[in-house]
Write a protein that holds these residues in place. Structure first.
Motif, mmCIF file in Angstrom:
data_model
loop_
_atom_site.group_PDB
_atom_site.id
_atom_site.type_symbol
_atom_site.label_atom_id
_atom_site.label_comp_id
_atom_site.label_asym_id
_atom_site.label_seq_id
_atom_site.Cartn_x
_atom_site.Cartn_y
_atom_site.Cartn_z
ATOM 1 N N PRO A 86 4.794 -7.190 -11.502
ATOM 2 C CA PRO A 86 3.762 -7.384 -10.489
ATOM 3 C C PRO A 86 3.666 -6.206 -9.523
ATOM 4 C CG PRO A 86 5.299 -9.249 -10.551
ATOM 5 C CD PRO A 86 5.899 -8.179 -11.357
ATOM 6 N N HIS A 87 2.489 -6.111 -8.863
ATOM 7 C CA HIS A 87 2.274 -5.111 -7.828
ATOM 8 C C HIS A 87 2.129 -5.805 -6.478
ATOM 9 C CE1 HIS A 87 2.052 -1.544 -10.275
ATOM 10 N NE2 HIS A 87 1.505 -2.314 -11.201
ATOM 11 N N THR A 88 2.700 -5.145 -5.470
ATOM 12 C CA THR A 88 2.717 -5.737 -4.132
ATOM 13 C C THR A 88 1.761 -4.955 -3.242
ATOM 14 O OG1 THR A 88 5.046 -6.181 -4.539
ATOM 15 C CG2 THR A 88 4.300 -6.420 -2.265
ATOM 16 N N SER A 89 1.020 -5.661 -2.428
ATOM 17 C CA SER A 89 0.118 -4.968 -1.486
ATOM 18 C C SER A 89 0.965 -4.305 -0.388
ATOM 19 C CB SER A 89 -0.873 -5.963 -0.892
ATOM 20 O OG SER A 89 -0.164 -6.972 -0.201
ATOM 21 N N LYS A 111 -11.711 4.490 -0.965
ATOM 22 C CA LYS A 111 -12.128 3.764 0.258
ATOM 23 C C LYS A 111 -10.902 3.228 0.994
ATOM 24 C CE LYS A 111 -16.780 2.338 -0.979
ATOM 25 N NZ LYS A 111 -17.576 1.313 -1.618
ATOM 26 N N LEU A 112 -9.949 2.699 0.234
ATOM 27 C CA LEU A 112 -8.744 2.143 0.865
ATOM 28 C C LEU A 112 -7.883 3.259 1.469
ATOM 29 C CD1 LEU A 112 -7.931 -0.583 -1.823
ATOM 30 C CD2 LEU A 112 -8.414 -1.032 0.595
ATOM 31 N N LEU A 128 -6.273 -3.277 -6.559
ATOM 32 C CA LEU A 128 -6.806 -4.627 -6.365
ATOM 33 C C LEU A 128 -5.947 -5.407 -5.371
ATOM 34 C CD1 LEU A 128 -8.953 -6.602 -7.195
ATOM 35 C CD2 LEU A 128 -7.663 -7.143 -9.237
ATOM 36 N N ALA A 129 -4.622 -5.280 -5.489
ATOM 37 C CA ALA A 129 -3.717 -5.987 -4.560
ATOM 38 C C ALA A 129 -4.039 -5.576 -3.117
ATOM 39 C CB ALA A 129 -2.263 -5.651 -4.898
ATOM 40 N N ASN A 130 -4.264 -4.285 -2.922
ATOM 41 C CA ASN A 130 -4.527 -3.803 -1.554
ATOM 42 C C ASN A 130 -5.932 -4.149 -1.080
ATOM 43 O OD1 ASN A 130 -2.043 -2.750 -0.762
ATOM 44 N ND2 ASN A 130 -2.331 -0.971 -2.083
ATOM 45 N N LEU A 131 -6.864 -4.191 -2.007
ATOM 46 C CA LEU A 131 -8.222 -4.589 -1.636
ATOM 47 C C LEU A 131 -8.210 -6.042 -1.136
ATOM 48 C CD1 LEU A 131 -11.288 -3.982 -1.595
ATOM 49 C CD2 LEU A 131 -11.395 -4.856 -3.931
ATOM 50 N N ILE A 132 -7.499 -6.894 -1.869
ATOM 51 C CA ILE A 132 -7.415 -8.307 -1.453
ATOM 52 C C ILE A 132 -6.760 -8.385 -0.066
ATOM 53 C CG2 ILE A 132 -6.351 -10.553 -1.981
ATOM 54 C CD1 ILE A 132 -6.567 -9.732 -5.000
ATOM 55 N N GLU A 133 -5.685 -7.617 0.108
ATOM 56 C CA GLU A 133 -4.973 -7.665 1.385
ATOM 57 C C GLU A 133 -5.847 -7.138 2.532
ATOM 58 O OE1 GLU A 133 -0.577 -6.650 2.149
ATOM 59 O OE2 GLU A 133 -1.713 -4.939 2.942
#
Ligand code: G6P
Length: 611
Positions: A86-89, A111-112, A128-133
């Motif tokens: 898994p990847h963590t934000s 952008k992030l 994606l993990a960071n976008l959600i966060e």
């Protein structure tokens, strides 16, 4: 491609995750990882196979009753501990696992970055993990809303499972293009990219559809669309037994699956060929038969072994149903500008029913108004759901990465379809119709007999296991068999092998022939037998080594070839079903002798869900 497993309930999550990953390993095996959610989220990941992760985990504490796991086939970023899922934000709010590809991840990433985010891995998943966060923190919304909003910004395919540190009572899952299935237990839910890790716990499942988002708590399953419309979960019963996905007494799944073929072909016939051998019935095609009979041409699409089965289908439809046929690699077809008419019939062949290119080609054909049929093995997979109608092969789960019983089941279905259409159109004489059904029904018995020669194939493998190159030749119905034999050898033993139409040898490959080159010739008695005998002579005249697959009792080729492997007599139109078996076993034994990982050959994956 890649395997996903998840669990939420009262049980200790670790054994469920690790065993689930072992069942999914044929999907990808370059790295693996798991995460559990207790008071906090813990993530453990390792480059290598699931057994490497298991070793790594031996001294770790992973108590918890909620968790997710992944086994990876790398797309973005090389196989490494960091790139593993898994990847963590960045702020540790979210841990996610993702199958598929986020096509616009570079745009989202920059952008992030502009908003202060940095990235540890090269993966699209971490973006994606960071976008959600980012949405979660900035919008002060729930995890579910953050996920749904993030997904509206994503272009690409995904099967996603997500844990949120602040909402430890749930797993969020979402699907677009990459399969996910939820298993329903008592006060517990299981989650996986296919049903194999679930079947030992429950047979009640819900398959997610594209654009579905599931919010899974141990006692509640909420299903929505990305746009927040509530859905009613459609509960289905799994038609799968745990014994079907175990190796049992076999050293490898591939060997088991080769030996299963007499039974799997029987299963493909079941309920379709009548006991008196007079009737052929394909229930899945009943509704579309009138359109099928009006077809101007058939276009068969597939990838890998399924494409080879499609080539056999071409000969069958032309011979028996007098229909023009084109056979296309799905990946080529979809990126051309193919001329598809409303009176064309597309047949998509796929073991997994999830191959991304085949799915995209289906979409193209549907948009053009053609009738689209599927020949698939995995019940409930995406292709049967996307096509207008179709026929399941019912070969049972195929776990070895190299396809074996799927090929013979696909050819069996194609033969039945061609016979049925030929008869319905009135172009197949009744005597030939009855003769072919009878011959088909005898295939399992003849194959059983053929498999008793396994030791002979092993001895030949011993002689040639050190060869660097192999050539496979065949004509007519046996040209696709030559391609399939070469594919089997190269994918599991890493020996370079080429399949060629025998007559084309003179236009190039003949230059390769010398005393070190094993040439496997499928020289079964058919209408071009004399021609293939000449081809064998041409190889022998250049000191090549000939391993010939011949019809039982063939004395002519016995006197020319270095080795002959006999197959029982059968109509040439369905003889590919038998001729492929010695080639499967030859490859298997060579790979074992070379110390290769037969069931999980390097760089390959069982189901290719990326384009
Ligand atoms: C992968 C597998 C092959 C398979 C091909 C097509 O390459 O390793 O064994 O033939 O995909 O898969 P499908 O599931 O569509 O038949």
């Amino acid at each position: 491609m890649c395997g996903i497993v998840g669990y939420i309930g009262d049980k200790n999550v670790y054994p469920i995750l690790i065993n689930g990953l072992k069942r999914l390993e044929s999907r990808g095996y370059d790295s693996a990882g798991i995460s559990s959610l207790n008071e906090d989220i813990k993530v453990f990941k390792k480059k290598g196979k699931v057994c490497d992760l298991e070793k790594y985990m031996s001294d770790k504490d992973i108590s918890g009753t909620v968790g997710i796991g992944h086994t990876r086939w790398a797309t973005h970023g090389e196989p490494s501990d960091i790139n593993a899922h898994p990847h963590t934000s960045r702020n540790g709010h979210f841990v996610i696992i993702h199958n598929g590809i986020i096509e616009n991840y570079t745009v989202l990433k920059s952008k992030l970055i502009n908003r202060g985010y940095s990235f540890a891995s090269e993966t699209d998943t971490e973006v994606l993990a960071n976008l959600i966060e980012y949405i979660y923190i900035k919008g002060k919304v729930s995890a579910e809303i953050a996920v749904r909003l993030a997904l509206t910004k994503v272009v690409g395919a995904y099967g996603l499972v997500i844990l949120c540190r602040n909402e430890p009572d749930k797993i969020i899952a979402a699907r677009k293009g990459s399969p996910l299935v939820i298993g329903i237990g008592e006060n517990e839910y299981f989650l996986a990219s296919d049903a194999t890790p679930i079947v030992e716990y429950t047979k009640s499942v819900v398959y997610l559809n594209n654009d579905d988002v599931a919010i899974i708590k141990k006692d509640e399953l909420i299903l929505k669309t990305v746009k927040n419309d509530t859905l009613v979960p459609k509960i289905q019963k799994l038609d799968l037994d745990i014994g079907d996905i175990e190796k049992n007494e076999y050293a490898h799944f591939m060997l088991k699956e080769i030996f299963e073929q007499p039974r799997s072909i029987q299963d493909t016939f079941r309920g379709r060929i009548s006991n008196d051998l007079k009737d052929l019935h394909l229930g899945g095609l009943l509704d579309v038969l009138p359109r099928l009979l009006e077809a101007r041409r058939i276009i068969i699409i597939g990838c890998g072994t399924s494409w080879h089965a499609g080539l056999v289908g071409e000969y069958l439809f032309e011979d028996l149903a007098r229909l023009p046929v084109e056979v296309e690699y799905a990946s080529e077809f979809r990126y051309r500008n193919p001329l598809i008419g409303k009176d064309d019939v597309i047949i998509a062949i796929s073991q997994s029913g999830e191959t991304a290119d085949t799915l995209a080609a289906i979409q193209l054909a549907k948009n053009a108004g053609a009738l689209v049929l599927g020949i698939c093995n995995v019940v409930g997979s995406s292709i049967p759901r996307e096509t207008d109608a179709g026929v399941y092969t019912h070969a049972g789960p195929e776990i070895g990465v190299a396809s074996t019983k799927s090929f013979t089941a696909q050819v069996t279905v194609l033969a039945m379809m061609a016979i049925l259409i030929g008869r319905s159109k009135g172009v197949l004489p009744e005597a030939e119709y009855l003769g072919l059904i009878s011959e088909l029904s005898q295939i399992p018995g003849k194959m059983e007999y053929l498999l008793t020669f396994n030791e002979k194939y092993r001895k030949i493998a011993e002689l040639y296991m050190a060869a660097n190159n192999f050539l496979y030749l065949g004509r007519g119905y046996f040209f696709p068999v030559a391609l399939e034999g070469a594919l089997k050898l190269k994918e599991i033993s890493y020996i370079h092998a080429e399949g060629y139409p025998a007559a084309e040898m003179k236009h190039g490959p003949i230059a390769l022939i010398d005393e070190n080159m094993p040439v496997v010739v499928i020289a079964v008695k058919d209408k071009s037998y004399d021609k293939i005998v000449s081809n064998i002579q041409e190889v022998k005249a250049r000191n090549g080594i000939v391993i010939a697959i011949v019809s039982e009792g063939d004395e002519i080729i016995k006197n020319m070839a270095d080795h002959v492997l006999e197959i029982p007599h059968v109509d040439e139109k369905i003889a590919s079903l038998l001729a492929v078996v010695p080639l499967q076993l030859l490859s298997y034994h060579i790979a074992v002798m070379r110390g290769c990982d037969v069931d999980q050959p390097r760089n390959l994956a069982k189901s290719v869900t990326v384009e």
